[in-house]
Design a protein around this motif. Structure first.
Motif, PDB file in Angstrom:
ATOM      1  N   UNK A 207       0.885  -1.297  -0.108  1.00 49.26           N
ATOM      2  CA  UNK A 207       0.134   0.104   0.004  1.00 49.26           C
ATOM      3  C   UNK A 207       0.807   1.483   0.001  1.00 49.26           C
ATOM      4  N   UNK A 208       2.150   1.260   0.893  1.00 51.03           N
ATOM      5  CA  UNK A 208       2.674   2.461   0.998  1.00 51.03           C
ATOM      6  C   UNK A 208       3.636   2.559  -0.560  1.00 51.03           C
ATOM      7  N   UNK A 209       4.034   1.585  -1.275  1.00 50.27           N
ATOM      8  CA  UNK A 209       4.470   1.710  -2.263  1.00 50.27           C
ATOM      9  C   UNK A 209       3.423   2.271  -3.650  1.00 50.27           C
ATOM     10  N   UNK A 210       2.174   1.757  -3.567  1.00 48.58           N
ATOM     11  CA  UNK A 210       1.158   2.381  -4.415  1.00 48.58           C
ATOM     12  C   UNK A 210       0.852   3.837  -4.186  1.00 48.58           C
ATOM     13  N   UNK A 211       0.835   4.188  -2.983  1.00 47.68           N
ATOM     14  CA  UNK A 211       0.748   5.397  -2.534  1.00 47.68           C
ATOM     15  C   UNK A 211       1.694   6.349  -2.982  1.00 47.68           C
ATOM     16  N   UNK A 212       3.177   6.197  -3.115  1.00 52.15           N
ATOM     17  CA  UNK A 212       4.069   6.695  -3.664  1.00 52.15           C
ATOM     18  C   UNK A 212       3.993   6.931  -5.333  1.00 52.15           C
ATOM     19  N   UNK A 213       2.925   6.336  -6.031  1.00 53.00           N
ATOM     20  CA  UNK A 213       2.689   6.483  -7.256  1.00 53.00           C
ATOM     21  C   UNK A 213       1.371   7.615  -7.541  1.00 53.00           C
ATOM     22  N   UNK A 214       0.696   7.599  -6.473  1.00 55.85           N
ATOM     23  CA  UNK A 214      -0.522   8.277  -6.869  1.00 55.85           C
ATOM     24  C   UNK A 214      -0.261   9.817  -6.779  1.00 55.85           C
ATOM     25  N   UNK A 215      -1.117  10.692  -7.686  1.00 54.65           N
ATOM     26  CA  UNK A 215      -0.751  11.984  -7.838  1.00 54.65           C
ATOM     27  C   UNK A 215       0.589  12.143  -8.463  1.00 54.65           C
ATOM     28  N   UNK A 216       0.984  10.940  -9.134  1.00 58.60           N
ATOM     29  CA  UNK A 216       2.568  11.408  -9.987  1.00 58.60           C
ATOM     30  C   UNK A 216       2.261  11.612 -11.291  1.00 58.60           C
ATOM     31  N   UNK A 217       2.730  12.590 -11.932  1.00 58.35           N
ATOM     32  CA  UNK A 217       2.630  12.869 -13.195  1.00 58.35           C
ATOM     33  C   UNK A 217       1.087  13.031 -13.509  1.00 58.35           C
ATOM     34  N   UNK A 218       0.538  12.082 -14.423  1.00 59.76           N
ATOM     35  CA  UNK A 218      -0.960  11.997 -14.804  1.00 59.76           C
ATOM     36  C   UNK A 218      -1.548  10.992 -13.987  1.00 59.76           C
ATOM     37  N   UNK A 219      -0.967  10.232 -13.032  1.00 62.79           N
ATOM     38  CA  UNK A 219      -1.808   9.071 -12.511  1.00 62.79           C
ATOM     39  C   UNK A 219      -2.540   9.642 -11.222  1.00 62.79           C
ATOM     40  N   UNK A 220      -3.998   9.294 -11.349  1.00 59.72           N
ATOM     41  CA  UNK A 220      -4.879   9.728 -10.384  1.00 59.72           C
ATOM     42  C   UNK A 220      -4.367   9.497  -8.998  1.00 59.72           C
TER      43      UNK A 220
ATOM     44  N   UNK B 231      -9.724   1.787 -13.009  1.00 56.21           N
ATOM     45  CA  UNK B 231      -9.399   1.712 -14.272  1.00 56.21           C
ATOM     46  C   UNK B 231      -7.966   1.182 -14.269  1.00 56.21           C
ATOM     47  N   UNK B 232      -7.640   0.005 -15.266  1.00 55.76           N
ATOM     48  CA  UNK B 232      -6.481  -0.704 -15.169  1.00 55.76           C
ATOM     49  C   UNK B 232      -5.404   0.378 -16.052  1.00 55.76           C
ATOM     50  N   UNK B 233      -4.420   0.507 -15.653  1.00 54.39           N
ATOM     51  CA  UNK B 233      -3.245   1.189 -16.220  1.00 54.39           C
ATOM     52  C   UNK B 233      -2.078   0.024 -16.586  1.00 54.39           C
ATOM     53  N   UNK B 234      -2.522   0.153 -18.172  1.00 53.46           N
ATOM     54  CA  UNK B 234      -1.378  -0.995 -18.818  1.00 53.46           C
ATOM     55  C   UNK B 234       0.087  -0.750 -18.624  1.00 53.46           C
ATOM     56  N   UNK B 235       0.422   0.488 -18.555  1.00 54.78           N
ATOM     57  CA  UNK B 235       1.768   0.685 -18.489  1.00 54.78           C
ATOM     58  C   UNK B 235       2.430   0.294 -17.102  1.00 54.78           C
ATOM     59  N   UNK B 236       1.679   0.432 -16.058  1.00 60.93           N
ATOM     60  CA  UNK B 236       2.382   0.314 -14.932  1.00 60.93           C
ATOM     61  C   UNK B 236       1.992  -1.153 -14.208  1.00 60.93           C
ATOM     62  N   UNK B 237       0.642  -1.690 -14.478  1.00 61.39           N
ATOM     63  CA  UNK B 237      -0.033  -2.815 -14.039  1.00 61.39           C
ATOM     64  C   UNK B 237      -0.758  -2.662 -12.853  1.00 61.39           C
ATOM     65  N   UNK B 238      -0.809  -1.464 -12.269  1.00 58.13           N
ATOM     66  CA  UNK B 238      -1.771  -0.964 -11.350  1.00 58.13           C
ATOM     67  C   UNK B 238      -2.995  -0.617 -12.011  1.00 58.13           C
ATOM     68  N   UNK B 239      -4.091  -0.473 -10.694  1.00 58.81           N
ATOM     69  CA  UNK B 239      -5.365   0.119 -10.933  1.00 58.81           C
ATOM     70  C   UNK B 239      -5.487   1.427 -10.397  1.00 58.81           C
ATOM     71  N   UNK B 240      -6.087   2.146 -10.894  1.00 60.91           N
ATOM     72  CA  UNK B 240      -6.189   3.768 -10.529  1.00 60.91           C
ATOM     73  C   UNK B 240      -7.558   4.350 -10.297  1.00 60.91           C
ATOM     74  N   UNK B 241      -7.552   5.298  -9.653  1.00 65.60           N
ATOM     75  CA  UNK B 241      -9.117   5.809  -9.474  1.00 65.60           C
ATOM     76  C   UNK B 241      -8.923   7.310  -8.953  1.00 65.60           C
ATOM     77  N   UNK B 242     -10.055   8.036  -9.601  1.00 62.50           N
ATOM     78  CA  UNK B 242     -10.238   9.414  -9.223  1.00 62.50           C
ATOM     79  C   UNK B 242     -11.511   9.525  -8.458  1.00 62.50           C
ATOM     80  N   UNK B 243     -12.287   8.439  -8.001  1.00 62.32           N
ATOM     81  CA  UNK B 243     -13.172   8.536  -7.424  1.00 62.32           C
ATOM     82  C   UNK B 243     -13.591   9.387  -6.200  1.00 62.32           C
TER      83      UNK B 243
END
Length: 242
Positions: free
Chosen positions: A182-195, A216-228
């Motif tokens: 969860x901490x690793x994923x948080x470090x990617x949130x709001x980074x660049x165009x990532x929600x 939504x699935x992000x094919x570049x990273x393999x993560x799922x993202x949301x701006x809910x």
């Protein structure tokens, strides 16, 4: 935890190390969900299979001291941390809420699918609250907004009591992939165009249909993202954060 002075004795230290390392494997019980803290001792632990973790962290926090004075930062951090804790504590299956610097994280029991929906609800409430917090900051004269990353993961967690036996200094430690993930994923949130909200697949597969449609699935990273967002909180913001 408060520090308490106690002279160090290396021979006693060696004896304690031997005692910890010789503890039987059977002392670490496999469970479905994390139990209450009062079941922990210095010689046991619980390895829970069904856990979720949510980690929220301020983006580029190291730059904030260049923008705000220390008293201003103290006010902002108090407001931010207070309300992150409030949201995480509002999840029905909350088990632990902790603060590490400007990061706030929670561990939740999630043996039922609906538990994941409750954790996801906390994530989008945080997303909405940041809009309100930044508006309140601007109104109070703090022009530079804060951004956060919100990481959400599912996994197993080992829960142990750690510290110096007999000293009164101890804490509950959660080990395993779920909090680190969860901490690793948080470090990617709001980074660049990532929600702001970034989730792992193990968490997403347990969401109900409505919530899954907000991810939504992000094919570049393999993560799922949301701006809910929280509909009711955003409605309030639309009316009051002009």
């Amino acid at each position: 935890m408060d520090g308490k002075y106690r002279p160090y004795n290396y021979l006693a230290s060696i004896e304690r190390i031997d005692g910890y390392l010789k503890q039987p494997r059977g002392n670490f019980e496999e469970v479905d969900e994390l139990p209450d803290r009062d079941r922990l001792t210095y010689t046991n632990g619980f390895y829970a299979q069904w856990c979720s973790a949510l980690f929220v962290d301020i983006r580029d926090s190291s730059k904030l001291p260049d923008v705000y004075s220390r008293p201003a930062l103290a006010k902002i951090y108090r407001a931010y941390i207070s309300e992150m804790v409030a949201i995480l504590s509002g999840v029905p299956k909350v088990h632990e809420v902790n603060i590490v610097g400007d990061g706030v994280w929670g561990v939740f029991n999630s043996s039922q699918k609906s538990d994941n929906d409750e954790v996801f609800s906390a994530a989008f409430k945080i997303n909405s609250l940041l809009r309100i917090l930044n508006h309140k900051m601007k109104t109070a004269g703090y022009e530079t907004p804060i951004r956060v990353g919100i990481g959400v993961a599912d996994g197993r967690a080992l829960m142990i009591k750690a510290g110096f036996n007999g000293s009164g200094i101890h804490d509950v430690v959660y080990m395993g992939q779920v909090v680190n993930r969860a901490a690793k994923l948080a470090s990617q949130g709001s980074k660049g165009l990532t929600p702001p909200i970034v989730l792992d697949e193990d968490f997403v597969v347990h969401l109900n249909g409505h919530n899954a449609d907000l991810v939504h699935y992000d094919r570049r990273s393999g993560w799922y993202t949301s701006d809910a967002v929280s509909a009711v909180m955003d409605e309030w913001a639309d009316e009051n954060c002009l």
